[in-house]
Design an enzyme around this catalytic site. Structure first.
Site, PDB file in Angstrom:
ATOM      1  CG  HIS A  79      -7.371  17.574 -11.681  1.00  0.00           C
ATOM      2  ND1 HIS A  79      -9.067  17.204 -11.974  1.00  0.00           N
ATOM      3  CD2 HIS A  79      -7.061  16.587 -11.410  1.00  0.00           C
ATOM      4  CE1 HIS A  79      -8.293  15.827 -12.682  1.00  0.00           C
ATOM      5  NE2 HIS A  79      -7.414  16.026 -12.235  1.00  0.00           N
ATOM      6  CG  ASP A 109     -10.277  20.093 -13.753  1.00  0.00           C
ATOM      7  OD1 ASP A 109      -8.735  20.701 -12.861  1.00  0.00           O
ATOM      8  OD2 ASP A 109     -10.281  19.197 -13.387  1.00  0.00           O
ATOM      9  CB  SER A 184      -6.764  13.966 -14.732  1.00  0.00           C
ATOM     10  OG  SER A 184      -7.693  13.163 -13.760  1.00  0.00           O
ATOM     11  CB  ALA A 201     -14.415  13.996 -12.761  1.00  0.00           C
ATOM     12  CB  ILE A 202     -13.744   8.957 -12.242  1.00  0.00           C
ATOM     13  CG1 ILE A 202     -12.977   8.747 -11.495  1.00  0.00           C
ATOM     14  CG2 ILE A 202     -12.935   8.747 -13.865  1.00  0.00           C
ATOM     15  CD1 ILE A 202     -11.853   7.322 -11.271  1.00  0.00           C
ATOM     16  CB  ALA A 204     -13.370   5.644  -7.645  1.00  0.00           C
TER      17      ALA A 204
END
Length: 325
Positions: A79, A109, A184, A201-202, A204
């Site tokens: 991404h 990803d 990332s 990824a996270i 938040a």
């Protein structure tokens, strides 16, 4: 990174250089791991490199990458470079060099870059092959907010995460090590300096702060995908002929797993003896609790590879071997 609202002001980021694997000083950590991670600077259509009209230079879409194989191969998050017209990487000494996009896999990803082989970016020496344990210490290395490489540390919060909604194929290590935009494609390493995963990824909070729920693609899935991208420019995936669904609430009361919803005739699943209604509970030693778990477990194997599937048919528990076409 999905779900995170960026705010530039009043940023305080601690650079934690901690001893890893008994090295005994921060310089060993720096030389052996930090040199294997680079900053990624993609050029997005209509945006200047290193920022967007809404965000100052140095903020996303800068990213990170890890030296994953000899001859200049770097793994990063797909991404981060999906819409890039061109890509540069920034080395530890600040030099910029162009990077070639070798191949991508949007399902997991992961993207593979390549830079000149004469550049001093050593491959991260060891890749973790075995499963980690909950609570194991880990550190994330990446280009947070485009400020340059930094290190944050925490523990393994969960293993074999699927169904998070980020990717079609997920095999995540969850960690509470602080991860922010720009990281990332960075490295998640264990306490012996081995590559445990690729930052992806996270989750938040609404307050724009790191919520401590962060995800890295497991080293196992990373190696599986990056090797195919290096050798073929794409990921080769086998056909099992197997379709599964999540169990109903009533079915879950009896046992956890994934229910076989369809088996294609003359397929590997049919030849293995699986039938509609079977409850898959384990694949290649991985516990199965959902359809997403089956998807991941199967895609960790290449065409022509064989693996064990354990399932329940009524009260009987059976194990069969399936070979992917």
């Amino acid at each position: 990174m999905s779900g995170l609202t960026l705010r530039r002001g009043a940023l305080a980021l601690a650079l934690l250089l901690v001893p890893v694997g008994g090295h005994g000083d921060a310089s060993a950590f720096d030389s052996e791991i930090m040199d294997s991670v680079v900053s990624v600077l993609p050029v997005w259509p209509g945006h200047p490199q290193g920022g967007t009209p809404e965000l100052p230079p140095g903020v996303a879409p800068e990213a990170s990458a890890v030296a994953i194989a000899p001859e200049g191969y770097l793994a990063t998050a797909y991404h981060a470079v999906a819409n890039a017209e061109s890509i540069d990487v920034r080395l530890a000494d600040g030099r910029l060099r162009p990077a070639e996009l070798v191949g991508v896999d949007s399902d997991s990803d992961i993207a593979l870059l390549k830079i000149d082989t004469d550049l001093p970016v050593p491959m991260l020496a060891d890749v973790l092959e075995m499963d980690m344990d909950l609570g194991d210490p880990v550190c994330a290395v990446g280009n947070a907010f485009g400020l340059g490489l930094s290190v944050t540390c925490g523990v393994v919060s969960a293993l074999r995460r699927t169904s998070t909604g980020f990717n079609a194929i997920e095999d995540f290590i969850q960690t509470d090590a602080a991860i922010n935009p720009g990281m990332s494609g960075g490295a998640l390493v264990d306490d012996e300096g081995r590559l445990a995963g690729l930052v992806s990824a996270i989750f938040a909070s609404d307050a724009d702060t790191n919520a401590g729920v962060n995800f890295a693609v497991s080293a196992k899935l990373l190696r599986r995908v990056s090797m195919d991208l290096q050798q073929h420019g794409e990921v080769l995936r086998g056909n099992s002929g197997l379709r599964v669904r999540d169990p109903s609430r009533e079915e879950q009361v009896l046992a956890a797993g994934a229910v076989v919803s369809r088996v294609t005739e003359e397929s590997p699943a049919a030849r293995a003896g699986l039938r509609e209604g079977d409850l898959i509970v384990e694949i290649a030693g991985r516990p199965i609790a959902s359809a997403a778990d089956v998807n991941t477990a199967v895609h960790l194997h290449r065409p022509q590879e064989s693996f064990y599937i354990t399932f329940r048919r009524g009260e009987v528990r059976e194990t069969v071997t399936l070979t992917l076409q």
